[in-house]
Design a protein around this motif. Structure first.
Motif, mmCIF file in Angstrom:
data_model
loop_
_atom_site.group_PDB
_atom_site.id
_atom_site.type_symbol
_atom_site.label_atom_id
_atom_site.label_comp_id
_atom_site.label_asym_id
_atom_site.label_seq_id
_atom_site.Cartn_x
_atom_site.Cartn_y
_atom_site.Cartn_z
ATOM 1 N N GLU A 81 0.838 -1.201 0.000
ATOM 2 C CA GLU A 81 0.000 0.000 0.000
ATOM 3 C C GLU A 81 0.873 1.252 0.000
ATOM 4 O OE1 GLU A 81 -3.732 1.704 -0.343
ATOM 5 O OE2 GLU A 81 -3.167 -0.419 -0.373
ATOM 6 N N SER A 82 2.011 1.204 0.686
ATOM 7 C CA SER A 82 2.897 2.371 0.754
ATOM 8 C C SER A 82 3.461 2.728 -0.618
ATOM 9 C CB SER A 82 4.050 2.108 1.726
ATOM 10 O OG SER A 82 4.982 1.185 1.191
ATOM 11 N N LEU A 83 3.611 1.729 -1.493
ATOM 12 C CA LEU A 83 4.168 1.976 -2.819
ATOM 13 C C LEU A 83 3.258 2.845 -3.682
ATOM 14 C CD1 LEU A 83 5.561 -1.589 -3.587
ATOM 15 C CD2 LEU A 83 6.908 0.460 -3.120
ATOM 16 N N LYS A 84 1.986 2.971 -3.287
ATOM 17 C CA LYS A 84 1.060 3.821 -4.032
ATOM 18 C C LYS A 84 1.269 5.300 -3.709
ATOM 19 C CE LYS A 84 -2.636 0.355 -4.319
ATOM 20 N NZ LYS A 84 -4.063 0.059 -4.005
ATOM 21 N N TYR A 85 1.930 5.572 -2.601
ATOM 22 C CA TYR A 85 2.053 6.959 -2.137
ATOM 23 C C TYR A 85 3.486 7.490 -2.121
ATOM 24 C CZ TYR A 85 -2.642 5.845 -0.504
ATOM 25 O OH TYR A 85 -3.953 5.442 -0.445
ATOM 26 N N THR A 86 4.458 6.599 -2.092
ATOM 27 C CA THR A 86 5.839 7.051 -2.037
ATOM 28 C C THR A 86 6.663 6.232 -3.017
ATOM 29 O OG1 THR A 86 7.686 7.555 -0.543
ATOM 30 C CG2 THR A 86 6.542 5.470 -0.188
ATOM 31 N N SER A 87 7.943 6.539 -3.151
ATOM 32 C CA SER A 87 8.786 5.873 -4.141
ATOM 33 C C SER A 87 9.191 4.474 -3.705
ATOM 34 C CB SER A 87 10.048 6.707 -4.388
ATOM 35 O OG SER A 87 10.855 6.717 -3.224
ATOM 36 N N ILE A 88 9.647 3.676 -4.653
ATOM 37 C CA ILE A 88 10.124 2.329 -4.352
ATOM 38 C C ILE A 88 11.266 2.389 -3.350
ATOM 39 C CG2 ILE A 88 11.401 0.363 -5.289
ATOM 40 C CD1 ILE A 88 9.764 0.552 -7.804
ATOM 41 N N ALA A 89 12.258 3.233 -3.621
ATOM 42 C CA ALA A 89 13.441 3.279 -2.765
ATOM 43 C C ALA A 89 13.107 3.727 -1.344
ATOM 44 C CB ALA A 89 14.492 4.204 -3.369
ATOM 45 N N ALA A 90 12.301 4.791 -1.218
ATOM 46 C CA ALA A 90 11.958 5.294 0.116
ATOM 47 C C ALA A 90 11.167 4.258 0.912
ATOM 48 C CB ALA A 90 11.146 6.584 -0.015
ATOM 49 N N SER A 91 10.235 3.582 0.255
ATOM 50 C CA SER A 91 9.437 2.568 0.936
ATOM 51 C C SER A 91 10.310 1.409 1.408
ATOM 52 C CB SER A 91 8.343 2.040 -0.008
ATOM 53 O OG SER A 91 7.582 1.045 0.624
ATOM 54 N N VAL A 92 11.209 0.957 0.537
ATOM 55 C CA VAL A 92 12.091 -0.155 0.885
ATOM 56 C C VAL A 92 13.005 0.217 2.049
ATOM 57 C CG1 VAL A 92 14.012 -1.563 0.056
ATOM 58 C CG2 VAL A 92 12.016 -1.221 -1.392
ATOM 59 N N VAL A 93 13.508 1.451 2.041
ATOM 60 C CA VAL A 93 14.388 1.898 3.125
ATOM 61 C C VAL A 93 13.678 1.842 4.471
ATOM 62 C CG1 VAL A 93 15.525 3.926 4.111
ATOM 63 C CG2 VAL A 93 15.915 3.334 1.739
ATOM 64 N N LEU A 94 12.470 2.380 4.529
ATOM 65 C CA LEU A 94 11.731 2.404 5.795
ATOM 66 C C LEU A 94 11.347 0.999 6.251
ATOM 67 C CD1 LEU A 94 9.555 5.558 5.133
ATOM 68 C CD2 LEU A 94 11.324 5.309 6.867
ATOM 69 N N VAL A 95 10.978 0.139 5.320
ATOM 70 C CA VAL A 95 10.663 -1.244 5.681
ATOM 71 C C VAL A 95 11.888 -1.935 6.262
ATOM 72 C CG1 VAL A 95 10.128 -3.513 4.719
ATOM 73 C CG2 VAL A 95 8.709 -1.560 4.120
#
Length: 285
Positions: A81-95
């Motif tokens: 769901e986060s990938l719909k609102y932010t970038s791939i890289a930023a989402s992966v970093v936070l995860v």
């Protein structure tokens, strides 16, 4: 050799962001079918080859597998769901903040200490993922909301990893993952029903993408991590996962033409350097 297998598992995991971007169905539906396909494919193997082990399972084991599946299902849903609102890289970093949650849990719950050089390696690797995310700041329709979802996903996957660490001491990979994927499917299915999300009516390509995620990201990714928890330190496995944004960024370039900036290239080098340093100085289980 075992450590190399974990690295290859991370390559497979990094494909999940690509599959999610290519799909048009809601993320919760992708997760549901991904787990459903995984469970259906594993069931025949478990019933044929693991009957004796199934008879030996205790209620505590099934309960732990249920909890693990619950948190895995929540992780998948929040991450996609986060990938719909932010970038791939930023989402992966936070995860991938999972590595810090796991290290803290292991210290406070089991008094497992990571060598100072190991901590430095983890810190350096995570710094590299942050550098990758810097380039993507401001990319997405609602970055803050997407980042919050990804952060929640990191906590859920950390709990999933820690439960797996406990279960894999006496439960085989096939039995453990079959139960976990089954409970994850049930969890996500209930969430879809509550939210009123239909299970059908989507373009056929979505079901194909879900199957692709099952094979590449679940069997060659998460199942490999579950296998590795019996032989390697949980901190090592979560640290290797920090390579995911590097692989995801490369795939984003090749498939979506998301051209990496200088910070992405620098961050990738720092991540790789930090992991090499960690691997050389931290002990495996």
């Amino acid at each position: 050799m075992k450590k190399l297998v974990i690295v290859l598992g991370t390559v497979s995991i990094s494909l999940s962001a690509i599959f999610a971007r290519m799909a048009s169905a809601p993320s919760i539906i992708l997760v549901f079918y991904r787990m459903l396909f995984a469970c259906v494919l594993l069931l025949p193997v478990v019933f044929v080859k693991c009957r004796d082990e199934l008879k030996r399972l205790q209620r505590k084991d099934i309960f732990l597998c249920a909890c693990s599946g619950l948190f895995l299902g929540m992780h998948f849903t929040l991450y996609f769901e986060s990938l719909k609102y932010t970038s791939i890289a930023a989402s992966v970093v936070l995860v991938n903040l999972e590595v810090f949650f796991v290290a803290l849990f292991l210290f406070f719950m089991y008094r497992e200490k990571i060598p100072v050089k190991g901590i430095l390696g983890i810190g350096a690797a995570f710094l590299g993922t942050v550098l990758i995310a810097v380039t993507d700041m401001g990319s997405g329709s609602n970055v803050v909301f997407g980042d919050i979802l990804a952060f929640g996903g990191s906590f859920c996957v950390a709990v999933y990893t820690l439960i797996g660490r406990s279960c894999r001491t006496h439960i085989s990979t096939s039995v453990y993952t079959c139960f976990v994927y089954g409970f994850a499917c049930l969890t996500v299915g209930i969430a879809a029903l509550i939210s009123g999300t239909p299970f059908s009516g989507y373009e056929p390509v979505n079901y194909g993408l879900a199957l692709g995620m099952t094979i590449f990201c679940t069997f060659f990714g998460h199942s490999v991590y579950s296998w590795g928890l019996k032989y390697l330190n949980a901190s090592y496995i979560t640290t290797i996962k920090l390579l995911e944004p590097v692989f995801a960024s490369i795939l984003g370039l090749l498939i979506f033409r998301e051209i990496p900036g200088a910070f992405v290239i620098l961050g990738g080098a720092v991540v790789i350097g930090g992991i090499i340093y960690y691997t050389r100085n931290a002990e495996s289980a």
